[in-house]
Scaffold this motif. Structure first.
Motif, PDB file in Angstrom:
ATOM      1  N   GLY A 228     -37.686 104.623 -69.534  1.00 52.06           N
ATOM      2  CA  GLY A 228     -38.821 105.394 -68.406  1.00 52.06           C
ATOM      3  C   GLY A 228     -38.115 106.225 -67.664  1.00 52.06           C
ATOM      4  O   GLY A 228     -37.011 106.725 -67.767  1.00 52.06           O
ATOM      5  N   ARG A 229     -38.694 106.417 -66.519  1.00 51.05           N
ATOM      6  CA  ARG A 229     -38.261 107.558 -65.590  1.00 51.05           C
ATOM      7  C   ARG A 229     -37.133 106.757 -64.589  1.00 51.05           C
ATOM      8  O   ARG A 229     -36.994 105.577 -64.655  1.00 51.05           O
ATOM      9  CB  ARG A 229     -39.500 107.796 -64.648  1.00 51.05           C
ATOM     10  N   ALA A 230     -36.444 107.699 -63.570  1.00 50.78           N
ATOM     11  CA  ALA A 230     -35.565 107.275 -62.841  1.00 50.78           C
ATOM     12  C   ALA A 230     -36.302 106.407 -61.816  1.00 50.78           C
ATOM     13  O   ALA A 230     -37.307 106.764 -61.369  1.00 50.78           O
ATOM     14  CB  ALA A 230     -34.676 108.367 -62.418  1.00 50.78           C
ATOM     15  N   PRO A 231     -35.770 105.515 -61.259  1.00 51.47           N
ATOM     16  CA  PRO A 231     -36.280 104.505 -60.211  1.00 51.47           C
ATOM     17  C   PRO A 231     -36.649 105.330 -59.109  1.00 51.47           C
ATOM     18  O   PRO A 231     -35.618 106.208 -58.681  1.00 51.47           O
ATOM     19  CB  PRO A 231     -35.208 103.511 -59.846  1.00 51.47           C
ATOM     20  N   ARG A 232     -37.642 105.069 -57.960  1.00 52.82           N
ATOM     21  CA  ARG A 232     -37.917 105.749 -56.896  1.00 52.82           C
ATOM     22  C   ARG A 232     -37.824 104.774 -56.090  1.00 52.82           C
ATOM     23  O   ARG A 232     -37.863 103.400 -56.124  1.00 52.82           O
ATOM     24  CB  ARG A 232     -39.267 106.343 -56.968  1.00 52.82           C
ATOM     25  N   VAL A 233     -38.072 105.235 -54.684  1.00 53.26           N
ATOM     26  CA  VAL A 233     -38.052 104.266 -53.656  1.00 53.26           C
ATOM     27  C   VAL A 233     -39.059 103.362 -53.765  1.00 53.26           C
ATOM     28  O   VAL A 233     -38.754 102.206 -53.442  1.00 53.26           O
ATOM     29  CB  VAL A 233     -38.230 105.112 -52.261  1.00 53.26           C
ATOM     30  N   ALA A 234     -40.356 103.464 -54.218  1.00 47.72           N
ATOM     31  CA  ALA A 234     -41.403 102.567 -54.285  1.00 47.72           C
ATOM     32  C   ALA A 234     -41.016 101.456 -55.368  1.00 47.72           C
ATOM     33  O   ALA A 234     -41.530 100.410 -55.108  1.00 47.72           O
ATOM     34  CB  ALA A 234     -42.855 103.158 -54.667  1.00 47.72           C
ATOM     35  N   ASP A 235     -40.137 101.666 -56.157  1.00 51.00           N
ATOM     36  CA  ASP A 235     -39.641 100.638 -57.035  1.00 51.00           C
ATOM     37  C   ASP A 235     -38.825  99.460 -56.405  1.00 51.00           C
ATOM     38  O   ASP A 235     -38.760  98.562 -56.963  1.00 51.00           O
ATOM     39  CB  ASP A 235     -38.784 101.350 -58.341  1.00 51.00           C
ATOM     40  N   ILE A 236     -38.275  99.912 -55.069  1.00 54.61           N
ATOM     41  CA  ILE A 236     -37.620  98.637 -54.807  1.00 54.61           C
ATOM     42  C   ILE A 236     -38.726  97.516 -54.448  1.00 54.61           C
ATOM     43  O   ILE A 236     -38.268  96.459 -54.892  1.00 54.61           O
ATOM     44  CB  ILE A 236     -36.987  99.178 -53.398  1.00 54.61           C
ATOM     45  N   GLN A 237     -39.797  97.819 -53.728  1.00 53.95           N
ATOM     46  CA  GLN A 237     -40.644  96.684 -53.658  1.00 53.95           C
ATOM     47  C   GLN A 237     -41.193  96.050 -54.994  1.00 53.95           C
ATOM     48  O   GLN A 237     -41.399  94.811 -54.683  1.00 53.95           O
ATOM     49  CB  GLN A 237     -41.775  97.493 -52.850  1.00 53.95           C
ATOM     50  N   ARG A 238     -41.352  96.845 -55.728  1.00 55.71           N
ATOM     51  CA  ARG A 238     -41.771  96.288 -56.942  1.00 55.71           C
ATOM     52  C   ARG A 238     -40.607  95.362 -57.749  1.00 55.71           C
ATOM     53  O   ARG A 238     -40.989  94.380 -58.099  1.00 55.71           O
ATOM     54  CB  ARG A 238     -41.920  97.201 -58.020  1.00 55.71           C
ATOM     55  N   ALA A 239     -39.228  95.847 -57.576  1.00 52.14           N
ATOM     56  CA  ALA A 239     -38.180  94.897 -58.382  1.00 52.14           C
ATOM     57  C   ALA A 239     -38.289  93.604 -57.064  1.00 52.14           C
ATOM     58  O   ALA A 239     -37.991  92.518 -57.770  1.00 52.14           O
ATOM     59  CB  ALA A 239     -36.857  95.703 -57.958  1.00 52.14           C
ATOM     60  N   ALA A 240     -38.367  93.719 -56.041  1.00 52.72           N
ATOM     61  CA  ALA A 240     -38.486  92.365 -55.260  1.00 52.72           C
ATOM     62  C   ALA A 240     -39.544  91.512 -55.651  1.00 52.72           C
ATOM     63  O   ALA A 240     -39.428  90.434 -55.642  1.00 52.72           O
ATOM     64  CB  ALA A 240     -38.431  92.976 -53.437  1.00 52.72           C
TER      65      ALA A 240
END
Length: 315
Positions: free
Chosen positions: A277-289
Motif C-alpha cells: 500500500g501507500r506509506a503510513p500517514r499520521v492518521a494511521d497511528i490511531q488506526r494502528a492503536a
C-alpha cells in the motif's frame, strides 16, 4: 492453582491494564530493570557463558518468585486470582503502548514535529533526528505492531500456559532482551542468551498475533484475505524471526507499506518492504492503536479460555 482462578486473574489483569495502564511510580518492571542493571555490571564479560549465567539467574529467579506466589495461594482461589491479576497487570503494557503512540500522533497532528521527535524514543530505539512526519508515523506504526505481541499477546499466552511463573519469566526475558540483546560490539556475546531466549519465547505468540490481526483487519477497514496474503508473502522477510509476522500482518490490515531504512544511533539498517500500500500517514497511528487494542482483547479472551481448558485437563 485452580483453572478458574488463573482465567479470572488473567481477565482482571487485562482489564486493569486497559483502564489504568502502567502505574506511574514504583513500577515493578522498572525495579527489575534496576536489579538487572546492577547484576549486569557485576557479571559482565564479553562471553556467551557469562551472558547465559546472567540471563538464567534473572529469568530463573523471576520464575521462582512466581512459583512461590502460586504455592502460597494454592488452596485459596480468590487469593490466586488476585495474585494472577496483579502479575498480569504488572507485565502488560498495551494501554501505555497505545497512549504513547497517541501522544506522538497528537504532536504530529498539531504540527509540532520537534515534540514528536522528542517522544519517539519512549516508543522505540530509532534515531528521530531528521525524520519527517510520515517517517515518524511509520516508526510508530511498526513499533505498535511489533509491541502488540511483546507487550500484550505473549505475556497473556505464557500466563495461560504457565500461570504467574510464566508471566514473570516472560517479562524478565523480554526486558533483558531490550537491555542487552543487541548485536553491537559490547553485547554481541554477553546479550546472546537473552536475545535467543526472547526469540524462542515469542515464536508462537508472534504467529498468533499475525493470525489474530488477519481476523481483526475489518476493525480498521482492512480485508482479511489481503492481510493474510501480505502476512504469508512478507512475514518471513524481516531480520527478526518474530517481528516480521506482526508488522506484515499490520501492514496488510492497515493497507500501508512498512519497512525501509532505519537509523539506530550510528547503525543504519535497510529493512525489507512489507505490504503493497501507500506509506503510513499520521492518521494511521490511531488506526494502528485501534488494531492493537482489538488484537489484545482477542488475545485476552483466548488466554482466559486456554487457562480454563488447560486447568480442566490437568484435573
Amino acid at each position: 492453582m485452580r483453572s478458574s482462578s488463573r482465567a479470572v486473574g488473567l481477565a482482571l489483569g487485562f482489564a486493569a491494564d486497559w483502564y489504568f495502564a502502567d502505574p506511574r511510580r514504583g513500577h515493578p518492571v522498572a525495579g527489575f530493570g534496576r536489579v538487572a542493571d546492577g547484576l549486569r555490571r557485576a557479571l559482565y564479560a564479553d562471553s556467551r557463558p557469562a551472558g547465559a549465567a546472567y540471563t538464567g539467574l534473572l529469568v530463573g529467579g523471576s520464575a521462582a518468585l512466581g512459583i512461590a506466589a502460586e504455592r502460597a495461594a494454592a488452596r485459596r482461589p480468590v487469593a490466586g486470582a488476585a495474585l494472577t491479576a496483579a502479575a498480569t497487570w504488572t507485565v502488560l503494557g498495551g494501554t501505555s503502548l497505545r497512549r504513547e503512540a497517541a501522544a506522538i500522533g497528537d504532536s504530529l497532528g498539531a504540527g509540532d514535529l520537534a515534540a514528536a521527535r522528542d517522544r519517539l524514543p519512549h516508543l522505540c530505539g530509532r534515531d528521530p533526528r531528521g525524520l519527517d512526519a510520515d517517517q515518524i508515523a511509520r516508526a510508530v506504526v511498526e513499533s505498535v505492531a511489533e509491541n502488540t505481541s511483546d507487550a500484550v499477546v505473549a505475556p497473556l499466552l505464557w500466563g495461560a500456559v504457565a500461570g504467574i511463573p510464566g508471566l514473570l519469566a516472560y517479562r524478565a526475558a523480554n526486558t533483558l532482551d531490550a537491555m542487552v540483546g543487541y548485536r553491537n560490539t559490547k553485547y554481541r556475546n554477553f546479550g546472546w542468551a537473552s536475545a535467543r531466549l526472547d526469540d524462542a519465547l515469542n515464536w508462537l505468540p508472534a504467529r498468533f498475533t499475525g493470525a489474530v490481526t488477519v481476523a481483526a483487519a475489518p476493525a480498521v477497514g482492512g480485508n482479511p484475505l489481503h492481510t493474510l496474503r501480505v502476512l504469508r508473502r512478507d512475514g518471513a522477510s524481516h531480520p527478526s524471526p518474530n517481528a516480521g509476522r506482526c508488522e506484515a500482518s499490520a501492514a496488510g490490515a492497515l493497507g500501508v507499506r512498512l519497512g525501509g531504512t532505519n537509523t539506530y544511533g550510528k547503525v543504519v539498517e535497510h529493512r525489507p518492504v512489507m505490504g503493497a500500500g501507500r506509506a503510513p500517514r499520521v492518521a494511521d497511528i490511531q488506526r494502528a492503536a485501534v488494531l492493537s487494542g482489538t488484537v489484545g482483547a482477542a488475545a485476552a479472551v483466548a488466554a482466559a479460555w486456554l487457562a480454563g481448558v488447560g486447568g480442566l485437563r490437568r484435573r
